[in-house]
Design a protein around this motif. Structure first.
Motif, PDB file in Angstrom:
ATOM      1  N   ILE A  40      66.460  -9.641 -17.818  1.00 62.83           N
ATOM      2  CA  ILE A  40      66.026  -9.804 -16.430  1.00 62.83           C
ATOM      3  C   ILE A  40      67.190 -10.360 -15.629  1.00 62.83           C
ATOM      4  O   ILE A  40      67.786 -11.369 -16.020  1.00 62.83           O
ATOM      5  CB  ILE A  40      64.816 -10.755 -16.336  1.00 62.83           C
ATOM      6  N   ALA A  41      67.529  -9.694 -14.529  1.00 60.74           N
ATOM      7  CA  ALA A  41      68.660 -10.126 -13.712  1.00 60.74           C
ATOM      8  C   ALA A  41      68.277 -10.166 -12.244  1.00 60.74           C
ATOM      9  O   ALA A  41      67.890  -9.144 -11.681  1.00 60.74           O
ATOM     10  CB  ALA A  41      69.842  -9.179 -13.905  1.00 60.74           C
ATOM     11  N   PRO A  42      68.340 -11.318 -11.601  1.00 64.02           N
ATOM     12  CA  PRO A  42      68.072 -11.391 -10.158  1.00 64.02           C
ATOM     13  C   PRO A  42      69.090 -10.567  -9.384  1.00 64.02           C
ATOM     14  O   PRO A  42      70.229 -10.395  -9.818  1.00 64.02           O
ATOM     15  CB  PRO A  42      68.215 -12.884  -9.833  1.00 64.02           C
ATOM     16  N   ASN A  43      68.684 -10.060  -8.235  1.00 64.84           N
ATOM     17  CA  ASN A  43      69.558  -9.255  -7.403  1.00 64.84           C
ATOM     18  C   ASN A  43      70.748 -10.068  -6.910  1.00 64.84           C
ATOM     19  O   ASN A  43      70.620 -11.205  -6.461  1.00 64.84           O
ATOM     20  CB  ASN A  43      68.763  -8.725  -6.214  1.00 64.84           C
ATOM     21  N   VAL A  44      71.933  -9.459  -6.995  1.00 67.08           N
ATOM     22  CA  VAL A  44      73.173 -10.153  -6.639  1.00 67.08           C
ATOM     23  C   VAL A  44      73.169 -10.593  -5.178  1.00 67.08           C
ATOM     24  O   VAL A  44      73.531 -11.721  -4.849  1.00 67.08           O
ATOM     25  CB  VAL A  44      74.384  -9.245  -6.925  1.00 67.08           C
ATOM     26  N   SER A  45      72.741  -9.707  -4.288  1.00 71.40           N
ATOM     27  CA  SER A  45      72.757 -10.034  -2.856  1.00 71.40           C
ATOM     28  C   SER A  45      71.797 -11.159  -2.524  1.00 71.40           C
ATOM     29  O   SER A  45      72.112 -12.050  -1.717  1.00 71.40           O
ATOM     30  CB  SER A  45      72.412  -8.792  -2.033  1.00 71.40           C
ATOM     31  N   LEU A  46      70.627 -11.137  -3.137  1.00 65.78           N
ATOM     32  CA  LEU A  46      69.651 -12.196  -2.891  1.00 65.78           C
ATOM     33  C   LEU A  46      70.179 -13.541  -3.359  1.00 65.78           C
ATOM     34  O   LEU A  46      70.097 -14.544  -2.631  1.00 65.78           O
ATOM     35  CB  LEU A  46      68.339 -11.868  -3.594  1.00 65.78           C
ATOM     36  N   VAL A  47      70.725 -13.575  -4.572  1.00 68.73           N
ATOM     37  CA  VAL A  47      71.262 -14.829  -5.097  1.00 68.73           C
ATOM     38  C   VAL A  47      72.399 -15.336  -4.226  1.00 68.73           C
ATOM     39  O   VAL A  47      72.510 -16.543  -3.948  1.00 68.73           O
ATOM     40  CB  VAL A  47      71.730 -14.653  -6.552  1.00 68.73           C
ATOM     41  N   SER A  48      73.254 -14.438  -3.766  1.00 65.68           N
ATOM     42  CA  SER A  48      74.366 -14.832  -2.897  1.00 65.68           C
ATOM     43  C   SER A  48      73.863 -15.485  -1.610  1.00 65.68           C
ATOM     44  O   SER A  48      74.388 -16.518  -1.169  1.00 65.68           O
ATOM     45  CB  SER A  48      75.219 -13.603  -2.571  1.00 65.68           C
ATOM     46  N   GLU A  49      72.824 -14.883  -1.003  1.00 69.00           N
ATOM     47  CA  GLU A  49      72.270 -15.460   0.231  1.00 69.00           C
ATOM     48  C   GLU A  49      71.638 -16.828  -0.034  1.00 69.00           C
ATOM     49  O   GLU A  49      71.797 -17.762   0.764  1.00 69.00           O
ATOM     50  CB  GLU A  49      71.229 -14.510   0.821  1.00 69.00           C
TER      51      GLU A  49
END
Length: 728
Positions: free
Chosen positions: A610-619
């Motif tokens: 399971i991997a959280p979305n990169v863009s969401l985590v960045s924000e």
């Protein structure tokens, strides 16, 4: 490990988990695989783990593969030179001194773990279980296969593929330069079954195409119903031939390490065995749910049927032998012919149209299909209308190809990776997109030229029409990078501008290539020859503020074009995983990616994470909100951010999942793109526990808006433990 990853990746934790999981005796290869797998499973902590795991897996792949492209080629050619085309072998030999210098290996180490596994286990060439090449070698192989000994063209194509600007279809990537399969992925043919020879020839052709990696759509609307006489013998009807196709495609799908195609059967709703057809959809879905399904079903629906449903009228079912004209007419002509046959009282059965419609809807809700395409919309907006009627759609409710008893429709396709066109200043680079779309058009014409066609009817379609289809990958990710909600008016407008750019560029290059290939033979008399673009067939006014359509129209009417069709929007599940982008033109499916490789791609290693979305985590990191509590909330909500109070409303709007975007918005997006799509669009619908009324309303909206496709597949929200399988 890169500097920006050191602050978020816990090396000690990785090593501790490896020590706990490792066997007392373990080989170096097994240790590499374990290390990468365990690191990937920590991706729920931060997406950086997925990137680190990708580099670990790529490092392991590099240990086991030739260090240079020329070494890879030598190993591939050794004892297996006949597996490669003569042109490819000669081109490699001619360019050998220059090829190794073109490879940029560093780009392989930018891939995610999931993409590395997909490359390794599905796309890269192998012999006797041993991988023979690396992803960059694959891109160069494709470039040489397309461009031959033209070094400058090889460099250009390799640069575009290596940078991730566009990506070819899976079959082209796997079989480029080889004699093992097809570089063209989509084929369409009729199947009337009026003679034993016709059945044998079409079944053989479908088998050859599917075995070589192509997917086939075929019309069975004219196939004799049970009991109808065929060469003096009673027909076994559709259930019998359905079992034959299911058995054939199932056995073909099991063969070898290489990817196989699928078969999609289309039927019009007046066929007397329509209920058996719909039941076959349910049966095949149930039997093949846990395996790689190869047979799918679709409806080719005329306007008259939907009018009868809407008005509460009756609908008549006929044996195909009694109504020979119905498949070859559409629009008002179909209405007149259908009523004429009703007046003759030769119908097998008459029932309320809504009763049949409800059975179709029930099938979609239970199995995701059948797909639905609208017969009259597809024909009225076809650039091939002057040569004959379209009798069915494509394998993914996408292509709109002409086919006949002596012609099997073909289309070469590729997808442009849209997020790569978002500049660092947060603007979209339409000029670069225009240039790349022209390059893709050129490359696809080379694919058409060099493909080893499996039959004379497929070669005939290439010669006559030269249809190609340029699609897109990562539209939702592009909106995220532009900080635009998917359901906003700006997103709908920009989506239309993106497709206008691709359509204009492709037609412009298709016109330029006339000097090399000549205009396609059936150009004269086509809507394009009369200056009617796809948006003219939609009666949509397009201003010339961005592109000079009037100048292009005059040039095309004078010179012609190489391709009858140029734009297609299809399902891009596999391509999306390779590029780590959102699927095609769809909204984001989930903000937490649950990847089960054994389900997504047949034959790939059993690994899930399971991997959280990169863009969401960045924000969230910018706002100081990414912590253990946020990770827990995100996982608890199955990836949705809507119920997490700490997340600002602007991010909630940007990161809506497909199940949180109204279906009306998805259809509005499709309508905005449609005037620039020559073929059609594989439109998905998303709903948890869909109601029949909701589904009916959505399909009627798509129909009334003039779309060629109503639905490709209905998707329910996936769970991490048991992801549903959909056509790829």
């Amino acid at each position: 490990m890169r500097d920006e990853e050191k602050a978020v990746v816990d090396v000690t934790r990785i090593l501790d988990d490896v020590m706990k999981a490792a066997q007392p005796v373990i080989t170096a290869t097994e240790l590499d695989a374990l290390l990468a797998s365990i690191t990937a499973r920590l991706s729920h902590v931060h997406p950086a783990y997925e990137k680190v795991a990708g580099r670990m897996a790529m490092g392991a792949l590099y240990k086991d593969t030739p260090s240079s492209f020329t070494d890879s080629v030598k190993l591939s050619f050794k004892d297996h030179s006949t597996f490669f085309t003569t042109m490819y072998r000669q081109s490699v030999n001619a360019l050998a001194p220059f090829l190794d210098a073109e490879i940029i290996s560093e780009r392989d180490f930018d891939l995610t773990y999931d993409a590395v596994l997909l490359f390794r286990d599905v796309y890269l060439l192998r012999r006797a279980g041993k991988v023979l090449e690396r992803p960059q070698h694959l891109y160069l192989r494709i470039s040489i296969a397309i461009n031959g000994p033209n070094l400058n063209a090889v460099r250009k194509t390799y640069g575009h593929l290596s940078k991730g600007l566009y990506i070819h279809e899976p079959s082209a990537m796997m079989y480029a330069g080889t004699t093992l399969g097809q570089m063209i992925p989509r084929y369409s043919l009729p199947f009337d079954g009026r003679s034993s020879m016709d059945k044998f020839m079409k079944l053989t052709e479908c088998s050859m195409i599917s075995y070589a990696g192509g997917s086939v759509s075929l019309s069975v609307s004219d196939f004799p119903a049970e009991g109808e006489l065929v060469e003096g013998q009673p027909s076994g009807g559709l259930p019998a031939i359905t079992r034959v196709f299911d058995s054939v495609i199932h056995r073909i799908g099991k063969g070898g390490d290489l990817i196989r195609g699928k078969i999609t059967m289309y039927m019009e709703p007046w066929h007397s065995e329509i209920f058996q057809f719909l039941q076959s959809n349910m049966t095949v879905f149930a039997e093949r749910l846990t395996e790689a399904r190869g047979l799918f079903f679709a409806m080719w629906i005329p306007d008259l049927f939907l009018h009868r449903v809407e008005q509460g009228g009756n609908w008549s079912l006929f044996r195909p032998g009694d109504v020979p004209l119905l498949t070859n007419v559409w629009g008002a002509e179909f209405d007149d012919v259908y009523r004429m046959y009703e007046g003759r009282r030769i119908a097998v059965k008459s029932l309320p149209a809504k009763e049949l419609w409800d059975v179709i809807l029930n099938g979609i809700m239970e199995t995701g299909g059948p797909s639905i395409m609208f017969k009259d919309a597809a024909n009225s907006k076809s650039n091939l209308a002057h040569i004959g009627r379209l009798t069915h759609g494509g394998p993914a409710a996408d292509t709109a190809l002409f086919s006949s008893s002596c012609e099997t429709g073909v289309s070469a396709t590729a997808s442009i990776v849209l997020p790569t066109f978002v500049s660092v200043d947060g603007t979209f680079n339409y000029q670069l997109l225009h240039r790349i779309a022209k390059s893709v058009t050129r490359d696809l014409n080379r694919v058409l030229l060099l493909n080893n066609y499996p039959s004379m009817p497929t070669a005939a379609s290439y010669v006559l029409h030269r249809s190609i289809g340029i699609g897109i990958v990562g539209l939702a990710d592009t909106f995220i990078s532009l900080r635009i909600p998917f359901d906003s008016e700006d997103a709908i407008r920009i989506g239309g501008l993106i497709m206008e750019t691709i359509y204009h560029a492709s037609l412009q290059m298709s016109c330029d290539l006339v000097d090399l290939y000549g205009a396609y033979p059936t150009f004269t008399g086509s809507p394009l020859s009369r200056g009617r673009f796809q948006f003219n067939l939609w009666d949509v006014d397009v201003s010339s503020s961005r592109y000079d359509w009037n100048a292009l129209r005059s040039r095309i009417m004078q010179r012609g074009v190489v391709n009858a069709q140029v734009v297609l929007l299809s399902d891009t599940t596999s391509s999306s995983r390779l590029t780590s982008c959102s699927e095609g033109f769809e909204p984001i499916l989930r903000r937490v990616n649950a990847i089960n490789s054994t389900v997504l791609v047949k034959g790939i290693a059993s690994t899930s994470y399971i991997a959280p979305n990169v863009s969401l985590v960045s924000e969230l990191q910018k706002l100081g909100l990414w912590d253990d509590a946020m990770r827990h909330d995100l996982l608890s909500s199955c990836g949705s951010v809507q119920a997490i109070d700490r997340i600002p409303m602007n991010l909630k709007n940007i990161f809506k999942t497909a199940w949180e975007v109204q279906q009306e918005v998805i259809i509005r997006h499709a309508v905005a793109r449609a005037p620039f799509v020559c073929h059609s669009q594989s439109i998905m619908m998303y709903r948890d526990g869909p109601a029949r009324h909701w589904l009916s309303v959505c399909l009627f909206l798509a129909w009334k808006e003039g779309l060629k496709t109503g639905i490709y597949v209905l998707r329910g929200r996936p769970s991490y433990s048991n992801r549903a399988v959909y056509p790829a």
